[in-house]
Design a protein around this motif. Structure first.
Motif, PDB file in Angstrom:
ATOM      1  N   TYR A   3       0.824  -1.215   0.000  1.00  0.00           N
ATOM      2  CA  TYR A   3       0.000   0.000   0.000  1.00  0.00           C
ATOM      3  C   TYR A   3       0.852   1.257   0.000  1.00  0.00           C
ATOM      4  O   TYR A   3       2.014   1.261   0.408  1.00  0.00           O
ATOM      5  CB  TYR A   3      -0.968   0.017   1.182  1.00  0.00           C
ATOM      6  N   ASP A   4       0.228   2.310  -0.490  1.00  0.00           N
ATOM      7  CA  ASP A   4       0.863   3.632  -0.582  1.00  0.00           C
ATOM      8  C   ASP A   4      -0.240   4.600  -0.168  1.00  0.00           C
ATOM      9  O   ASP A   4      -1.116   4.942  -0.980  1.00  0.00           O
ATOM     10  CB  ASP A   4       1.299   3.838  -2.039  1.00  0.00           C
ATOM     11  N   GLU A   7       0.131   9.986   4.839  1.00  0.00           N
ATOM     12  CA  GLU A   7       0.791   9.924   6.150  1.00  0.00           C
ATOM     13  C   GLU A   7      -0.200   9.668   7.302  1.00  0.00           C
ATOM     14  O   GLU A   7       0.016   8.818   8.165  1.00  0.00           O
ATOM     15  CB  GLU A   7       1.496  11.291   6.362  1.00  0.00           C
ATOM     16  N   VAL A  10      -1.255   5.917   7.537  1.00  0.00           N
ATOM     17  CA  VAL A  10      -0.253   4.842   7.552  1.00  0.00           C
ATOM     18  C   VAL A  10      -0.455   3.929   8.772  1.00  0.00           C
ATOM     19  O   VAL A  10      -0.470   2.704   8.651  1.00  0.00           O
ATOM     20  CB  VAL A  10       1.186   5.440   7.553  1.00  0.00           C
ATOM     21  N   ASN A  11      -0.651   4.505   9.944  1.00  0.00           N
ATOM     22  CA  ASN A  11      -0.810   3.669  11.147  1.00  0.00           C
ATOM     23  C   ASN A  11      -2.051   2.796  11.082  1.00  0.00           C
ATOM     24  O   ASN A  11      -2.021   1.627  11.463  1.00  0.00           O
ATOM     25  CB  ASN A  11      -0.851   4.556  12.395  1.00  0.00           C
ATOM     26  N   LEU A  14      -1.346  -0.031   8.748  1.00  0.00           N
ATOM     27  CA  LEU A  14      -0.448  -0.984   9.410  1.00  0.00           C
ATOM     28  C   LEU A  14      -1.247  -1.877  10.364  1.00  0.00           C
ATOM     29  O   LEU A  14      -1.083  -3.098  10.392  1.00  0.00           O
ATOM     30  CB  LEU A  14       0.604  -0.176  10.183  1.00  0.00           C
ATOM     31  N   ASN A  26       8.473  -2.269   4.698  1.00  0.00           N
ATOM     32  CA  ASN A  26       7.734  -1.018   4.701  1.00  0.00           C
ATOM     33  C   ASN A  26       6.583  -1.066   3.700  1.00  0.00           C
ATOM     34  O   ASN A  26       6.800  -1.180   2.496  1.00  0.00           O
ATOM     35  CB  ASN A  26       8.727   0.100   4.311  1.00  0.00           C
ATOM     36  N   SER A  27       5.338  -1.065   4.233  1.00  0.00           N
ATOM     37  CA  SER A  27       4.122  -1.068   3.396  1.00  0.00           C
ATOM     38  C   SER A  27       3.926  -2.359   2.613  1.00  0.00           C
ATOM     39  O   SER A  27       3.207  -2.367   1.610  1.00  0.00           O
ATOM     40  CB  SER A  27       4.153   0.113   2.402  1.00  0.00           C
ATOM     41  N   ASP A  54      -5.063   7.393  -2.094  1.00  0.00           N
ATOM     42  CA  ASP A  54      -4.306   6.204  -1.683  1.00  0.00           C
ATOM     43  C   ASP A  54      -4.404   5.073  -2.712  1.00  0.00           C
ATOM     44  O   ASP A  54      -5.296   5.056  -3.558  1.00  0.00           O
ATOM     45  CB  ASP A  54      -4.863   5.692  -0.344  1.00  0.00           C
TER      46      ASP A  54
END
Lengths: 83, 83
Positions: A3-4, A7, A10-11, A14, A26-27, A54
């Motif tokens: 995923y991208d 900001e 992101v959490n 995750l 990372n991702s 996203d």
């Protein structure tokens, strides 16, 4: 699943990722899921995304017989990105 | 190919990635390669990495018959991340 996302999300991404899969980079998450859990993962990710910004890609394969996985450098997949 | 490399090496990794594959998302590339080009890609990535810090994972599958690719949100793969 890769995923991208923005900001601020992101959490959340995750957290959802770790609920269903193993963090490997990372991702990037990997794991084995039933069709039902896969649908649920997509729904959960869909809810947190800003679809105008996203991007999440799910790569699935029904068998590992025709695929390989190779790593250069560090194997990060400790299951917890903050270890 | 998915990579997680130090800030100083991100541009180099992007350049190598674009030489062989298509950029689809932040640190994620896709493409079809001959075995020879695949070896070359791995060698080129290997040269730029700090193996004590960076991580690159290559997922390959010999046929797409048993795999799927699904996207949520934006399809970013314009081939050029800066468009």
């Amino acid at each position: 699943m890769v995923y991208d996302v923005g900001e601020k999300r992101v959490n959340k991404a995750l957290k959802v990722g770790r609920r269903y899969l193993s963090w490997v980079q990372n991702s990037v998450f990997e794991g084995e899921l039933s069709p039902a859990l896969y649908q649920q993962l997509k729904a959960d990710m869909g809810h947190l995304l800003d679809k105008t910004h996203d991007s999440v890609i799910f790569y699935t394969w029904r068998t590992e017989r025709y695929s390989t996985r190779e790593i250069l450098g560090q194997e990060r997949g400790t299951g917890d990105p903050f270890l």
